[in-house]
Design an enzyme around this catalytic site. Structure first.
Site, PDB file in Angstrom:
ATOM      1  N   HIS A   1       0.822  -1.209   0.000  1.00  0.00           N
ATOM      2  CA  HIS A   1       0.000   0.000   0.000  1.00  0.00           C
ATOM      3  C   HIS A   1       0.858   1.262   0.000  1.00  0.00           C
ATOM      4  O   HIS A   1       2.049   1.251   0.296  1.00  0.00           O
ATOM      5  CB  HIS A   1      -0.964   0.001   1.195  1.00  0.00           C
ATOM      6  CG  HIS A   1      -0.296   0.070   2.544  1.00  0.00           C
ATOM      7  ND1 HIS A   1       0.059   1.258   3.147  1.00  0.00           N
ATOM      8  CD2 HIS A   1       0.076  -0.915   3.413  1.00  0.00           C
ATOM      9  CE1 HIS A   1       0.606   1.009   4.331  1.00  0.00           C
ATOM     10  NE2 HIS A   1       0.636  -0.298   4.510  1.00  0.00           N
TER      11      HIS A   1
ATOM     12  N   CYS B   1       2.483  -4.938   7.126  1.00  0.00           N
ATOM     13  CA  CYS B   1       2.218  -4.675   5.709  1.00  0.00           C
ATOM     14  C   CYS B   1       3.399  -3.936   5.078  1.00  0.00           C
ATOM     15  O   CYS B   1       4.289  -3.449   5.766  1.00  0.00           O
ATOM     16  CB  CYS B   1       0.936  -3.867   5.551  1.00  0.00           C
ATOM     17  SG  CYS B   1      -0.551  -4.850   5.861  1.00  0.00           S
TER      18      CYS B   1
END
Length: 543
Positions: free
Chosen positions: A439, A458
């Protein structure tokens, strides 16, 4: 000797030296292309084509009765000979073919392939080969030798190409599916190769590249004491004994090619220091600071073990991949975008902290999500959001968060789309049980750090718009302009890719780059030592 003649000889030698140097430079250029693996001095791929001399399955069974430590490869050996209509594989015109000795050379020297184990019946193989070499052409081929060579090939393939079994990779946090190679078919295809055609080895290309550096570092370790260099910070213009020591060290490591006798820190040394810093994941300042000196002083035996550990990891990966795919190397803090084995581009990433490590696994990117909501994980709700609400009643509105429901005694919290969203303006989903994805992020400054382990697991991408354009390149609907508009729309939008793109989240602390330079990175999750202990002992090391 006449002085003019002497000068002529010296001049000639100088020209020859320049020519050799130029040839060496040209020889290095192909290293930037895909590494081609040949079985040079190993098993060159031209095997026996004879079909008259045959054995039967009962003889194979009898062989494994006499050599039970090879019985694990019995089914592969039988299948191999069955595909050859049980023709001998290692004899031609009554003589053992050259490839037999080449295989034996690999078997006898497994340490060159980074393997600590020994193949069973090594002495027996040596004795059988010596006996075969002493026989005349009229002597009947040795059935035991033919079966021994084939069995040893499969044992060799297991150790060198497969490596430790799946229980070891899993125990070391490796959740990328292990490669699958049918070594029976592979050997059979080698036997059918044209005489002058050589074969690639069934292992990921980094393995062979690291193997070449393993040889160099072992030779260095034998020849050099590698004493620590002690000095304060060194920079251009400085002059000291330590400068000479740095020059010699970088010369030995092939980063520096200048004069090692001068004690002056010149521009050529600065350039060499930058090369060293880049391949060790350090800020390329060109000055020898504390971090650079520490990397220079790492013992060669430590580096050798680092190479061995990453050779083992290379054994676990697919041999090759066609089409587009992404690869994130966690210790390198880099995303690499590939088409087949061609690197298209790469960029910095931020990975998980040591307390929230990014999982090593693979998946397929299926969705691009523009202007995403961030569904706050329960652990962050519990440890950060709820304490924040207690301190400040406006915490949720200040962070553009909202509570949507309640689950397991905790509020379900999400952050609204926008530039302040923790996921940034776009995320890339490859459904997995680890809840990890790629992301964007509003915290751009972290990409400038040399060590970028800051996330909760992440992976934050420096160039998310470029990645979105890459993944949506086959869609006429999406252009750089429409992608930019969707990223800033403030309304979540899911896009399903026409074709899923594989992504590999891997962990390599030693690897070669596209300039064929050996790179090292810090073992940020402390995984190397445990795997090293397993490779040496043969036992899975405890956490």
């Amino acid at each position: 000797m006449n002085i003019n003649r002497y000068r002529s000889i010296i001049s000639l030698l100088f020209v020859v030296a320049l020519f050799i140097c130029a040839c060496n430079q040209e020889a290095k250029k192909p290293a930037r292309k895909k590494a081609k693996k040949h079985w040079d001095n190993t098993i060159p791929g031209s095997f026996s084509q004879q079909v008259d001399l045959k054995l039967d399955s009962n003889q194979v069974d009898s062989f494994f009765t006499h050599y039970p430590d090879l019985k694990a490869y019995g089914d592969q050996v039988k299948s191999f000979y069955r595909n050859r209509q049980f023709a001998y594989a290692w004899y031609e015109n009554g003589q053992v073919i050259e490839q037999a000795n080449n295989l034996a050379n690999r078997v006898m020297n497994l340490e060159n392939d980074g393997v600590y184990k020994q193949i069973p019946y090594k002495k027996t193989l040596d004795s059988l080969l010596n006996g075969a070499g002493a026989k005349s052409k009229s002597t009947k081929p040795d059935l035991t030798l033919d079966l021994m060579l084939t069995s040893q090939y499969f044992a060799f393939a297991k150790m060198v190409y497969d490596g430790e079994d799946a229980s070891v990779s899993k125990a070391n946090g490796w959740n990328v599916p292990r490669k699958k190679v049918n070594y029976n078919q592979y050997l059979d295809s080698l036997l059918k190769k044209p005489a002058k055609q050589q074969a690639d080895e069934p292992v990921y290309r980094q393995y062979d590249l690291l193997k070449s550096f393993l040889k160099k570092y072992r030779a260095l370790d034998t020849a050099e004491k590698w004493l620590p260099i002690t000095t304060k910070k060194l920079k251009t213009g400085d002059s000291s004994l330590a400068v000479k020591q740095v020059k010699r060290r970088l010369y030995l490591l092939e980063d520096y090619k200048g004069d090692t006798l001068s004690s002056k820190y010149d521009t050529s040394l600065k350039a060499a220091v930058k090369i060293f810093q880049r391949r060790n994941g350090l800020a390329a300042s060109g000055a020898v600071d504390a971090g650079t000196l520490a990397a220079m002083n790492v013992p060669l035996k430590t580096r050798i073990m680092q190479i061995l550990v990453n050779m083992e990891r290379s054994r676990w990966l697919p041999v090759t991949i066609s089409g587009d795919y992404l690869a994130v190397n966690i210790p390198e803090f880099q995303l690499h975008v590939y088409h087949a084995d061609s690197l298209l581009w790469n960029c910095n990433v931020v990975v998980g902290q040591t307390t929230h490590p990014t999982t090593i696994f693979s998946g397929d990117i299926k969705y691009v999500v523009f202007s995403p909501y961030w569904n706050v994980p329960p652990s962050i709700v519990r440890n950060e959001v709820l304490p924040g609400i207690k301190r400040n009643s406006n915490y949720l509105s200040a962070h553009r968060m909202e509570i949507t429901s309640k689950e397991d005694g905790l509020p379900v919290v999400r952050q609204k789309p926008g530039e302040a969203n923790s996921l940034g303006l776009v995320k890339f989903l490859f459904p997995n049980s680890y809840n990890i994805y790629l992301h964007d992020t509003p915290s751009k400054s972290l990409f400038g750090e040399t060590s970028r382990a800051f996330s909760h697991g992440c992976i934050r991408v420096l160039e998310p718009a470029k990645l979105a354009n890459f993944l949506l390149a086959d869609s006429a609907k999406w252009s750089p302009a429409t992608i930019k508009k969707a990223m800033h729309a403030g309304k979540e939008q899911y896009i399903t890719l026409k074709k899923k793109v594989p992504v590999f989240i891997a962990y390599f602390t030693a690897f070669t780059d596209r300039d064929n330079r050996l790179n090292f990175r810090k073992d940020i999750y402390n995984l190397d030592d445990r795997l090293a202990a397993t490779l040496i002992s043969g036992q899975i090391a405890a956490k």
